[in-house]
Each structure stands twice: as structure tokens, then as C-alpha cells.
Design an enzyme around this catalytic site. Structure first.
Site, PDB file in Angstrom:
ATOM      1  N   TRP A 113      43.561  38.600  39.526  1.00 17.13           N
ATOM      2  CA  TRP A 113      43.810  39.416  40.725  1.00 17.13           C
ATOM      3  C   TRP A 113      45.179  40.077  40.645  1.00 17.13           C
ATOM      4  CZ3 TRP A 113      46.338  37.306  45.662  1.00 17.13           C
ATOM      5  CH2 TRP A 113      47.270  36.317  45.351  1.00 17.13           C
ATOM      6  N   GLU A 145      47.858  28.034  44.768  1.00 21.48           N
ATOM      7  CA  GLU A 145      47.036  27.183  43.892  1.00 21.48           C
ATOM      8  C   GLU A 145      47.435  25.712  43.908  1.00 21.48           C
ATOM      9  OE1 GLU A 145      46.940  29.076  40.053  1.00 21.48           O
ATOM     10  OE2 GLU A 145      45.488  30.567  40.729  1.00 21.48           O
ATOM     11  N   LYS A 178      52.824  26.835  46.328  1.00 23.86           N
ATOM     12  CA  LYS A 178      53.241  27.373  45.039  1.00 23.86           C
ATOM     13  C   LYS A 178      53.711  28.821  45.189  1.00 23.86           C
ATOM     14  CE  LYS A 178      51.265  28.295  40.449  1.00 23.86           C
ATOM     15  NZ  LYS A 178      50.044  28.346  39.647  1.00 23.86           N
ATOM     16  N   GLN A 179      53.046  29.568  46.089  1.00 18.17           N
ATOM     17  CA  GLN A 179      53.282  31.013  46.143  1.00 18.17           C
ATOM     18  C   GLN A 179      52.852  31.574  47.490  1.00 18.17           C
ATOM     19  OE1 GLN A 179      49.921  30.803  43.133  1.00 18.17           O
ATOM     20  NE2 GLN A 179      50.040  33.004  43.474  1.00 18.17           N
TER      21      GLN A 179
HETATM   22  C1  BGC Z   1      49.119  32.057  39.777  1.00 24.40           C
HETATM   23  C2  BGC Z   1      47.958  32.999  40.020  1.00 24.40           C
HETATM   24  C3  BGC Z   1      48.002  34.104  38.981  1.00 24.40           C
HETATM   25  C4  BGC Z   1      48.034  33.536  37.572  1.00 24.40           C
HETATM   26  C5  BGC Z   1      48.192  34.604  36.516  1.00 24.40           C
HETATM   27  C6  BGC Z   1      49.064  31.548  38.342  1.00 24.40           C
HETATM   28  O1  BGC Z   1      50.155  30.715  38.104  1.00 24.40           O
HETATM   29  O2  BGC Z   1      49.094  30.978  40.672  1.00 24.40           O
HETATM   30  O3  BGC Z   1      48.036  33.538  41.309  1.00 24.40           O
HETATM   31  O4  BGC Z   1      46.900  34.931  39.128  1.00 24.40           O
HETATM   32  O5  BGC Z   1      49.127  32.647  37.455  1.00 24.40           O
HETATM   33  O6  BGC Z   1      49.375  35.302  36.685  1.00 24.40           O
END
Ligand code: BGC
Length: 764
Positions: free
Chosen positions: A349, A480, A597-598
């Protein structure tokens, strides 16, 4: 220190490494990666390398390695190598040298490394290494090595093609050859059967005069072929090796699926022309293309107290160019671009939510190609939905080749339940359409994507009778760290939005374009699908703010143990993410505490700004920011842009400063597996959407600048419905120039619409 603002003509264009990295050379190998969207060439040194440093990755050439669970971009043979000895001693800056500098010029795409070293016998040698991957000719790469010694010496060079690189097991050797002065290795990927041809030609000269060096050809096995030559070099004279190389594969659009004979003949034809050129000619043609295609149209200019701000946005645009195969709609951008092995070259995404906006607003044709990739993957997404028991199209969390379907390694739950990707794709389609007005794209591809993704959601929703509403349980949202949660707010809102978009356009088509409607009805069962969407869309549960004004990230987040404050007077998690490791990971597994995490709820509030009041957004911002470790590079830019919207400029600028240092900053291990593509798209968004306040607002263009104190001005070009606009923001004034002047563009500012067909100036 890995960045430097440069000076003179190249002020704020140079990324620099000032000393030989004792540890983690991977950092500058990634951030100084060269490329042109077709191939990425990591900036590993010619003379010395460690196992995982040489990478030549060619977009779209995915292969499954025996014993692995997911396809990845294979690492092609290396042409950058050159072993140099001076009087029998290996020349390398490793182990000490008097001076050293490695730079990437973002304006020209030129990589340069120089060092001076006193050899064991006391002779002083200076070496300069130049390299370019042509933006003007995507198969072409060239390098040049200049060596000067302060005393007479014997120099030996070994240079060629080395297929013995990390993960070479992807390839089956198909033959090596030396025809005249051109070396060639051909290989075939074992599972996907893609043919590769890599050619190189070594040319030697002395003080600029070509030498007939008659190098010998050596080969240790069927994956290596080298030239060896030695020279008696007089003190002060310059020995030069120019190396012209090319890469072709049977995945190339123009020769898709061709046989080895035609591949080699295309490569040989190309090499015949290329080797007649000098390094300077190749470098100039490439630099001219950088100027023509990128900098003259897409440069963003920032006058700031901190020079890194200007450098960082150019660094972002540079990498968004070298990583993106925008000339082939069967390919997309990897989470690490083409700069390293991270995430196997897969697309996430990251494209739609973080990078695509840059392409939509600056290069609509390139954006269209990236979205057409999703259309070309639609059958695989339909298959994926069916296999999982759903209707419509379910896009894979990790995507590779268009027919591959889901390529997330099976041990990660994301591939099974991080569903929001499907709506993210729909958001990308919609944004593209609004900004470009490209009806042709919608008719051919866009509407079908919106309908098929909406069908997926309609079948994925779960009706809960006692609450008379649809819920979505057992998902992973953007954060995540929280797996298998119910009703992740971001996911639920986006699912509803996806359905709303499909309904809106179906209705419009029914009224205005009966032909397209009929075609889609036949192909996708549109009429029945819309009835289904309408019966569900308003009953989707959308988490709202609670009595404390907080929007729950999911059903349980706000019930988890809070870990703020960590300790009296302690730093918050966001300020010091290491705290999270001390406190939350002690039992292994994901932390069952209020820690993210984000950006998750924040991303929802950034994308759906009208759904929440400024007060609610602010409250949630400070609540979630304290509990976010920004452990994903996708996080800081969202927080920064949202803070800018909220007028929290000090916070926005502080977070932006951290975002721009994700790859450019001094932490040496941060980019070892490749640069952070989404974060670079995020940097562009922070500047243009955040601080300059240029946004798609519903179906309108809105500009509400919020420059940070540290900036005097910022200026960027965007394209809105075919009109190129130059937007300049200072503390006092907003200026919008319609450079195309074809038709007036309506710009919304503080609730008022202004028609711009010439120049608009608004006092701020
Ligand atoms: C993130 C995801 C992201 C992926 C690739 C992961 O660490 O949590 O949101 O899409 O990395 O960049």
C-alpha cells in the site's frame, strides 16, 4: 555524516560520505543507489565489497528461489567490480587512506568516489571512480576509473562481469562469451524462466589517449568473465578504465518472452552503439534527461534555515525517479525500490497511500501506469478473493508479478488479514481521477477496479444482528503491532468509502454513459452489485470519538494497559522508541499495550479530514503520537502533515526533521536493506500537502499554506486537470501561476474560490 549540502552550482544537490565506513557500508550503498526505473544499481564499491553489497535489480523480473515461499527480484550479475593492484598490492581505501569522499549528485545522477592512499612501498596513489545509470537509455550504465601515482609503478586491473553475487541461485548459467572487446554473461531465472543478458566493454586510455591494451580474458566458472590487463604507469600520468555495460531481459516489454538469440542480438546491437560513446557523453545525455524530465518540472524549492530541508526533498524526488518502472504498466514500485533486497522487491500500500500522490500531482502519465498495474493484476486479485471465499477482487498485501497474486511470505499474518490494501487501491484510482480528470482511464480500467474492490468489501462485511450493523473483525490495520483486531477504524472507514465510490460512479454511469454501464453490468454484474452495496453501505460500523474525544483504533486498543508515562519525567515512546523494547517486548510477541508501530487513526484523520473536528483531531493526535514508536518509516510523515494541518507547526517541523533523516540521517544501519520508498513519498507529501497546504479536497484543489517558522519560502509545480501550476508560498503571500494557461483552474483558499488562468496572488 552522510549528507552535505554541497556548494556552488550544486549547493543542496549533493549527498556525501566523508570517510570510509568502518561499519555498515550498506547505508550509502542504498542511499546513493543509481537507477532509471528499469534497473537499480546499488552504490557498492568497485574495489571492495562484502557479501550483500552488489545488487543490480531489474524491475519486474520476479523469480521464486528453490525452498523460498515468495518470489523476489533476483540479483543480476555485477558489472561494477574492478580489482586494482599497484606493484602487486591491492588498491582499496579499506584499512586506511589519506583522503576519501563518496558523493551522489542528485541533479545529474552521477556517483563519484575519490581517495588517496599511500601504498606499503610508499607510493601515493589517487583514484577516482565515476558511475552513472543512464536515465536517457534505460539499458545503459557506464563507469570510469582514473588512477594516478606519484611514482612509476606497475598497475594491474581485473574488470568484467561477476555473476557470483548474493542469491545467484536464482540463475541457471546460459553461457559466457568474449566477442571482440565485449564480454557477455547470459542466464535464465530458474522458476520464472526470464532470460538475462549482461554485457560490458572495458576501454583503457592513458592521459586521454586510447590504449590498445589487448587485455586477456579470464573466467573462473560459467558465471564470471573478466578482462585482465597490466600497465607500466609513469609518475603523474592518468590511467583510465571506461566501462560501458548494458542489461537486457526477456521481460522487457519490447521483447517479452523472446528467445536467447534475439535477446543477445538486441543487446549486441545496443552495445555496438554504446561503446562508441565516451563516459562523458553518456553521463551528459543522462544528466540532460534528469533536467528535462525531472528537475525542470518537478523540483521543489525550499528556503530554510536548515539546508537539509532542500536536500531532503530533492533526495526524495531523485529516488522516486530511480525506483519507479513507470514505462511498463506490468510493474510497480517496491517498498525498497530497486536499491536492495528488502521486502523482496514487493509492492505494498506504500504505493497508493504514500508515493502515488507525488506521481498523480507531478506526472499523471506515470501515475496512470502505476495504477494500470493494479488493473493488470485484477484477475489475480479476483482469484485471490475467490480462494478466500469472497466476491470481487482482493488485492494482495504484497504484490510482485501481475499474475502472482498474494506474495506475502506465509509466516506473516499480514498477507491473510491486512485487508485495507484493497480499499487503498480504490483510493488511488479515485484520487487519480479527480486530479487528472482522465475519463479514458476510468472507462477502460478505473470503474472496474472500483466495482470489483467494492464487491470484495460487500462480501467481507459481517452482519451483527443484535447491533444491526456490519462489522469487520479479525484484521490487521495500518498499525501492524495490533494483529487480529476487530473494527480497525481505518479499515472500516475505507471499506465504506470504497462502497460509496462504487455506488456514486455506477449511478453516474447509468445516467450519463449507458454504454459503459452496460458493459460493466455484463462483465461485473453491476446492477445487482450496486443493490447489494446500497443495502450495506450505511450500516457499516464507523468508530466515533468516545466521551474523552478519542477515536478507538479498534475495539480493544483503548482497553489495553496504558504505558504512559513510562517513568516519572521520562521521555515518551515517540521521543525514544528504545523504551518500547525495554518495556513491551519482554515476553516476546507483539505488545498487548497501548503502543502503535505507525500512524493508524492519524492516517484516517489525514485522509478523511472532514469526518472529524479540529478539536477531535488534535486530541487524538497528541494521544496517539505519545504511544507511537514510529517503528515503520511510513509513520512520521503522516503525523507531520496532519500536525501542519492542525497548525501545530513546531511539532510538524520536528516530526518532519525526523522523517527526512530516516534515510539521510546519521544512523548507519537504517537503510541497509534498501531505501524507504514510502517515506520518500511521505517527505514530498509533508512539504507539498503539509507545509504548502496544497491538497485535493473532495473534488477541488485547495491551498492553505502553513509554513514552519524555519522556512522563508517553498515553491513547487503541480498539474491539475492538465494545467501546470507553479505554486509559491512565503510567510506573506501565496502565488499561483498557471503555466499552461489553457483553461482556468479553480483554487479554494479559506473557503473562497479563485479562478486562475494567469497569476493569482493572495496575501497571507
Ligand atoms: C509497515 C507497512 C509497510 C511495509 C513496507 C512495514 O513495516 O508496517 O505498513 O507497508 O513495512 O514498507
Amino acid at each position: 555524516m552522510v549528507y552535505d549540502s554541497g556548494s556552488g552550482e550544486y549547493k543542496n544537490w549533493i549527498v556525501k560520505e566523508e570517510c570510509v565506513p568502518e561499519e555498515h557500508p550498506e547505508k550509502t550503498e542504498s542511499i546513493m543507489c543509481l537507477g532509471n526505473g528499469y534497473m537499480g544499481q546499488r552504490a557498492a564499491h568497485e574495489d571492495y565489497y562484502h557479501e550483500k553489497s552488489r545488487f543490480n535489480l531489474v524491475a519486474g523480473t520476479f523469480d521464486l528461489m528453490e525452498g523460498d515461499e515468495a518470489t523476489e527480484l533476483p540479483n543480476n550479475a555485477d558489472v561494477t567490480n574492478c580489482e586494482i593492484t599497484v606493484d602487486g598490492e591491492r588498491l582499496t581505501p579499506e584499512g586506511g587512506c589519506e583522503s576519501y569522499e563518496k558523493t551522489l549528485n542528485l541533479k545529474t545522477g552521477l556517483l563519484r568516489r575519490v581517495f588517496t592512499k599511500t601504498m606499503k612501498n610508499g607510493k601515493r596513489v589517487s583514484a577516482e571512480f565515476l558511475r552513472v545509470v543512464s536515465l536517457a537509455d534505460r539499458h545503459l550504465m557506464a563507469s570510469k576509473i582514473n588512477i594516478v601515482c606519484d611514482a612509476d609503478c606497475e598497475i594491474a586491473l581485473k574488470s568484467g562481469i561477476d555473476g557470483n553475487v548474493w542469491h545467484k541461485e536464482h540463475f541457471e548459467p546460459m553461457g559466457i562469451s568474449a566477442v571482440s572487446d565485449v564480454l557477455n554473461i547470459t542466464t535464465r531465472t530458474k522458476q520464472s524462466g526470464i532470460l538475462f543478458s549482461t554485457m560490458t566493454c572495458n576501454k583503457f586510455s592513458l592521459d586521454g589517449v586510447a590504449l590498445d591494451a589487448s587485455p586477456s580474458v579470464v573466467s573462473e566458472d560459467d558465471m564470471t568473465i573478466m578482462n585482465e590487463a597490466s600497465f607500466a604507469l609513469k609518475a603523474g600520468m592518468t590511467l583510465t578504465l571506461t566501462k560501458i555495460s548494458n542489461v537486457f531481459t526477456s521481460r522487457d516489454r519490447e521483447r517479452d518472452g523472446c528467445d536467447m538469440a534475439s535477446l543477445k542480438s538486441a543487446a549486441a546491437e545496443h552495445m555496438k552503439r554504446a561503446k562508441a560513446l565516451t563516459f562523458e557523453e553518456i553521463a551528459k545525455a543522462s544528466a540532460d534527461e534528469w533536467e528535462r524530465r525531472i528537475w525542470s518540472e518537478r523540483d521543489v524549492k525550499i528556503e530554510s534555515e536548515n539546508e537539509i530541508d532542500q536536500l531532503a526533498i530533492r533526495f526524495a524526488i531523485y529516488h522516486l525517479t530511480v525506483m519507479a518502472p513507470v514505462f511498463d504498466n506490468r510493474m510497480n514500485i517496491g517498498a525498497k525500490g530497486l536499491s536492495g533486497p528488502g521486502y523482496k522487491g514487493h509492492t505494498f500500500w506504500d504505493t497508493e497511500i504514500f508515493m502515488l500522490p507525488y506521481f498523480i500531482f507531478t506526472a499523471p502519465d506515470e501515475a496512470r501506469s502505476l495504477i494500470e498495474y493494479r488493473y493488470n493484476s485484477l484477475d489475480a486479485a479476483r482469484r485471490h478473493a475467490k480462494e478466500r471465499g469472497f466476491d470481487g477482487a482482493m488485492y494482495p498485501w504484497e504484490a510482485a508479478w501481475i499474475t502472482d497474486g498474494e506474495t506475502t511470505p506465509p509466516q506473516y499474518l499480514t498477507g491473510q488479514i491486512e485487508y485495507h490494501i484493497t480499499a487503498d487501491v480504490a483510493v488511488g484510482v479515485y484520487s487519480y481521477f479527480v486530479v487528472t480528470g482522465d475519463e479514458d482511464f476510468m472507462k477502460k480500467y478505473g470503474y472496474e477496479i472500483l466495482i470489483e474492490t467494492a464487491k470484495f468489501w460487500a462480501s467481507r462485511l459481517e452482519y451483527v444482528a443484535e447491533r444491526d450493523r456490519y462489522e469487520i473483525t479479525n484484521v490487521i490495520g495500518p498499525d501492524e503491532y495490533k494483529e487480529e483486531v476487530d473494527n480497525n477504524a481505518y479499515t472500516n472507514y475505507l471499506a465504506q468509502y470504497n462502497l460509496q465510490l462504487a455506488i456514486r460512479y455506477a449511478k453516474r454511469l447509468e445516467k450519463e454513459d449507458a454504454e459503459t454501464y452496460a458493459r460493466l453490468d455484463e462483465k461485473c454484474g453491476l446492477s445487482d452489485a450496486v443493490r447489494d452495496f446500497e443495502s450495506k453501505v450505511d450500516k457499516i460500523y464507523l468508530p466515533r470519538e468516545n466521551e474523552d474525544g478519542l477515536v478507538p483504533q479498534d475495539d480493544t486498543y483503548l482497553t489495553l494497559k496504558d504505558i504512559i508515562p513510562l517513568k516519572p519525567g521520562g521521555r515518551t515512546l515517540s521521543e525514544d522508541p528504545r523504551e518500547s523494547h525495554n518495556i513491551c517486548w519482554e515476553n516476546g510477541g507483539l505488545p498487548k499495550v497501548m503502543m502503535s508501530k505507525q500512524a493508524d487513526v492519524m492516517l484516517l484523520m489525514y485522509l478523511f479530514e472532514d469526518h472529524f473536528t479540529a478539536d477531535v483531531k488534535k486530541k487524538n493526535f497528541y494521544f496517539y503520537e505519545k504511544r507511537c514508536v514510529h517503528d515503520s518509516s511510513l509513520s512520521l510523515s503522516t503525523y507531520s502533515a496532519l500536525a501542519a494541518d492542525l497548525g501545530e507547526l513546531k511539532t510538524a517541523y520536528r516530526l518532519y526533521g525526523r522523517a527526512e533523516r530516516i534515510d539521510l540521517g546519521p544512523v548507519m544501519w537504517s537503510s541497509h536493506e534498501g531505501i524507504h520508498s514510502a517515506s520518500l513519498g511521505g517527505i514530498w507529501q509533508c512539504v507539498v500537502f503539509g507545509f504548502m497546504g496544497v491538497r485535493r479536497y473532495g473534488e477541488e484543489l485547495r491551498i492553505e499554506p502553513h509554513l514552519p517558522d524555519e522556512w522563508r519560502s517553498a515553491s513547487a509545480n503541480i498539474i491539475w486537470r492538465g494545467e501546470r501550476l507553479e505554486i509559491t508560498v512565503t510567510k506573506e503571500k501565496l502565488t499561483v501561476k498557471n503555466l499552461t494557461g489553457g483553461k482556468a483552474v479553480s483554487v479554494l483558499h479559506k473557503g473562497r474560490r479563485h479562478e486562475v488562468d494567469g497569476v493569482l496572488e493572495i496575501a497571507l
